[in-house]
Design a protein around this motif. Structure first.
Motif, PDB file in Angstrom:
ATOM      1  N   VAL A  93     100.093 -63.552 -55.643  1.00  0.00           N
ATOM      2  CA  VAL A  93      99.631 -62.552 -54.817  1.00  0.00           C
ATOM      3  C   VAL A  93     100.470 -62.592 -53.406  1.00  0.00           C
ATOM      4  O   VAL A  93     100.156 -63.608 -52.497  1.00  0.00           O
ATOM      5  N   VAL A  94     101.594 -61.902 -53.215  1.00  0.00           N
ATOM      6  CA  VAL A  94     102.096 -62.311 -51.997  1.00  0.00           C
ATOM      7  C   VAL A  94     102.339 -60.990 -51.156  1.00  0.00           C
ATOM      8  O   VAL A  94     102.087 -59.816 -51.680  1.00  0.00           O
ATOM      9  N   VAL A  95     102.832 -61.106 -49.724  1.00  0.00           N
ATOM     10  CA  VAL A  95     102.937 -59.799 -48.931  1.00  0.00           C
ATOM     11  C   VAL A  95     104.596 -59.607 -49.016  1.00  0.00           C
ATOM     12  O   VAL A  95     104.829 -58.424 -48.887  1.00  0.00           O
ATOM     13  N   ASP A  96     105.286 -60.386 -49.402  1.00  0.00           N
ATOM     14  CA  ASP A  96     106.959 -60.151 -49.501  1.00  0.00           C
ATOM     15  C   ASP A  96     107.639 -61.398 -50.344  1.00  0.00           C
ATOM     16  O   ASP A  96     106.789 -62.169 -50.378  1.00  0.00           O
ATOM     17  N   PHE A  97     108.952 -61.300 -50.381  1.00  0.00           N
ATOM     18  CA  PHE A  97     109.317 -62.450 -51.159  1.00  0.00           C
ATOM     19  C   PHE A  97     110.582 -62.706 -49.930  1.00  0.00           C
ATOM     20  O   PHE A  97     111.596 -63.436 -50.613  1.00  0.00           O
ATOM     21  N   GLY A  98     110.142 -62.941 -48.817  1.00  0.00           N
ATOM     22  CA  GLY A  98     111.147 -63.296 -47.570  1.00  0.00           C
ATOM     23  C   GLY A  98     111.637 -64.533 -47.862  1.00  0.00           C
ATOM     24  O   GLY A  98     112.766 -65.003 -47.610  1.00  0.00           O
ATOM     25  N   ARG A  99     110.963 -65.528 -48.139  1.00  0.00           N
ATOM     26  CA  ARG A  99     111.207 -67.048 -48.011  1.00  0.00           C
ATOM     27  C   ARG A  99     111.371 -67.686 -49.314  1.00  0.00           C
ATOM     28  O   ARG A  99     111.649 -68.755 -49.417  1.00  0.00           O
ATOM     29  N   TYR A 100     111.438 -67.019 -50.393  1.00  0.00           N
ATOM     30  CA  TYR A 100     111.432 -67.635 -51.722  1.00  0.00           C
ATOM     31  C   TYR A 100     112.594 -66.886 -52.745  1.00  0.00           C
ATOM     32  O   TYR A 100     112.948 -65.995 -52.762  1.00  0.00           O
ATOM     33  N   PRO A 101     113.244 -68.156 -53.604  1.00  0.00           N
ATOM     34  CA  PRO A 101     114.376 -67.675 -54.499  1.00  0.00           C
ATOM     35  C   PRO A 101     113.604 -66.867 -55.510  1.00  0.00           C
ATOM     36  O   PRO A 101     112.416 -66.928 -55.812  1.00  0.00           O
ATOM     37  N   LYS A 102     114.333 -66.054 -56.044  1.00  0.00           N
ATOM     38  CA  LYS A 102     113.842 -65.003 -57.341  1.00  0.00           C
ATOM     39  C   LYS A 102     113.085 -66.019 -58.342  1.00  0.00           C
ATOM     40  O   LYS A 102     112.323 -65.478 -59.116  1.00  0.00           O
ATOM     41  N   GLY A 103     113.520 -67.216 -58.792  1.00  0.00           N
ATOM     42  CA  GLY A 103     112.994 -67.990 -59.763  1.00  0.00           C
ATOM     43  C   GLY A 103     111.557 -68.370 -59.456  1.00  0.00           C
ATOM     44  O   GLY A 103     110.840 -68.856 -60.284  1.00  0.00           O
ATOM     45  N   MET A 104     111.295 -68.523 -58.095  1.00  0.00           N
ATOM     46  CA  MET A 104     109.901 -68.736 -57.518  1.00  0.00           C
ATOM     47  C   MET A 104     108.683 -67.651 -57.504  1.00  0.00           C
ATOM     48  O   MET A 104     107.786 -67.753 -57.926  1.00  0.00           O
ATOM     49  N   SER A 105     109.361 -66.519 -56.740  1.00  0.00           N
ATOM     50  CA  SER A 105     108.514 -65.428 -56.800  1.00  0.00           C
ATOM     51  C   SER A 105     109.390 -64.077 -57.030  1.00  0.00           C
ATOM     52  O   SER A 105     110.595 -63.991 -56.665  1.00  0.00           O
ATOM     53  N   ASN A 106     109.074 -63.137 -57.769  1.00  0.00           N
ATOM     54  CA  ASN A 106     109.679 -61.809 -58.066  1.00  0.00           C
ATOM     55  C   ASN A 106     108.714 -61.022 -58.729  1.00  0.00           C
ATOM     56  O   ASN A 106     107.820 -61.061 -59.200  1.00  0.00           O
TER      57      ASN A 106
END
Length: 430
Positions: A203-216
């Motif tokens: 549960v995140v607020v955006d994907f600004g600091r993470y690669p697609k393999g980690m958060s998407n």
């Protein structure tokens, strides 16, 4: 001769139109009356609630960080669930983990007949999903927000201890953690071992600091920040457009990282306008109150990207019924499969916003009637951005649980396939 043919044709046409209206395939009203804008949210059917098993973790992983004087280690219960501290300022914006845990701790039934989207089950065998009640955002803010502070070791140790506990769980082993839910709304939450929960629902607020393999978006859920200004509950102005004297409002930090450098550039672009309030500020209790007053007296509230594509300011604007002006090229928005943000927000690219006079001219020429409709939509959707204990129907926590429920069919497919595949990930290697 020709007159009879024409009269016959008209007669047949009228018969066809009359029959179409009778059976409901033609709505002649649509040709004479303007259709109202569709609501920003779609009504949801009453599905059975999500069954969630929550791990019983010692309090040092969660509410022990709220009352640090207590040495109690037994898992928290509804009878000793602590209130969120009122004087914690910006820590509140990352408190999603607290409200999600509280929704499962709460033992009461559906208040006033209002159903909940998730219920806690004590038998993991019947659970649809597993909630891990580790306050990773609060842990970073409490133990290691300076990154190099010696207390950072406490944050790292909690992550290590938690993963050791989970790896012993047969339910973690059964799915590889895919059906486990981790709230991680601070960009530095769980930063030491985050790659060990790549497969889990974050549960995140955006994907600004993470690669697609980690958060998407395939597996994760985008949450609102918890707003830090008070909700505008008595916004009943007869002419809300004229009652708001400021055209565009912004108060906040103007020096940010990454995409947030747009804030410093906007400071130069937006100087010299009498109807624009663009002020550098830090989040103290007094400044938060001043921001609330400014938003409530403004037609539009500017939301430029922060250190990551989103920030709490957007949700402060929504609950202040100030039409958001979003300048963030890579922002992801919460509940977007149910909520149409174009009904109450304006979007400008970095290129458009940094073009002198362009954005201000667009706002000054924005029709009053359209703005008023957006204001009404904001009033209609703002309850979706409220975090509260106990939870209420269609509030942020219930919306989040419903979003998690939407992810589970794809996750179950992934779990079932992984149990029988002899060659892992062959499909993605095609």
């Amino acid at each position: 001769m020709y007159g009879k043919v024409i009269l016959t044709f008209i007669f047949v046409l009228l018969l066809l139109i009359s029959y179409s209206i009778f059976i409901g395939t033609l709505d002649i009203r649509s040709y004479f009356f303007l259709k109202a804008s569709p609501p920003a949210t779609c009504p949801q059917p009453d599905d059975p609630p999500l069954r969630v098993f929550m791990y019983d973790l010692p309090r040092r992983f969660n509410v022990g960080m709220i009352n640090r004087r207590s040495t109690e280690e037994a898992p928290v219960t509804a009878s000793d669930w602590p209130p969120w501290p009122e004087n914690w300022g910006l820590k509140k914006q990352h408190s999603v983990e607290y409200w999600m845990m509280g929704s499962l701790i709460h033992e009461g039934g559906d208040e006033d007949g209002e159903r909940r989207e998730a219920v806690r089950v004590l038998d993991p065998e019947v659970a649809d999903a597993f909630f891990v009640p580790f306050f990773s955002s609060l842990s970073f803010n409490t133990h290691g927000h300076n990154m190099t502070d010696p207390k950072t070791e406490v944050d790292r140790r909690l992550q290590i201890d938690l993963m050791e506990l989970l790896r012993k769980s047969k339910y973690w082993q059964r799915s590889g953690g895919r059906d486990h839910v981790f709230p991680m709304t601070h960009p530095n939450a769980f930063r030491f071992l985050r790659n060990q929960v790549n497969e889990s629902i974050q549960v995140v607020v955006d994907f600004g600091r993470y690669p697609k393999g980690m958060s998407n978006l395939d597996k994760d859920v985008v949450s609102p920040y918890v707003h830090v200004v008070d909700s505008f509950t008595d916004d009943e102005a007869q002419d809300p457009y004229e009652s708001r004297s400021t055209l565009l409002f912004f108060r906040g930090r103007t020096f940010r990282k990454s995409e947030g450098i747009v804030r410093a550039k906007l400071a130069k672009i937006l100087t010299g306008y009498d109807d624009v309030h663009y002020e550098r500020s830090v989040a103290t209790e007094e400044n938060i109150k001043m921001s609330s007053t400014g938003m409530r007296s403004s037609k539009f509230c500017l939301h430029p990207a922060g250190d990551t594509p989103s920030s709490c300011r957007l949700f402060d604007a929504i609950v202040s019924h100030c039409v958001p002006v979003i300048v963030s090229d890579q922002i992801e928005l919460p509940f977007e499969d149910e909520i149409d943000y174009s009904q109450f927000s304006l979007f400008f690219s970095f290129k458009e916003a940094l073009q002198p006079d362009y954005m201000i001219n667009q706002l000054r020429n924005f029709p009053k009637e359209r703005w008023t409709e957006m204001w009404r939509q904001l009033k209609n959707v703002s309850h979706h951005y409220e975090f509260q204990y106990p939870p209420k129907r269609e509030d942020s926590v219930n919306m989040l649980w419903r979003q998690i429920k939407h992810k589970l069919p794809e996750i179950r497919l992934s779990v079932h396939r992984s149990r029988r595949l002899k060659i892992p990930d062959w499909w993605h290697k095609r």
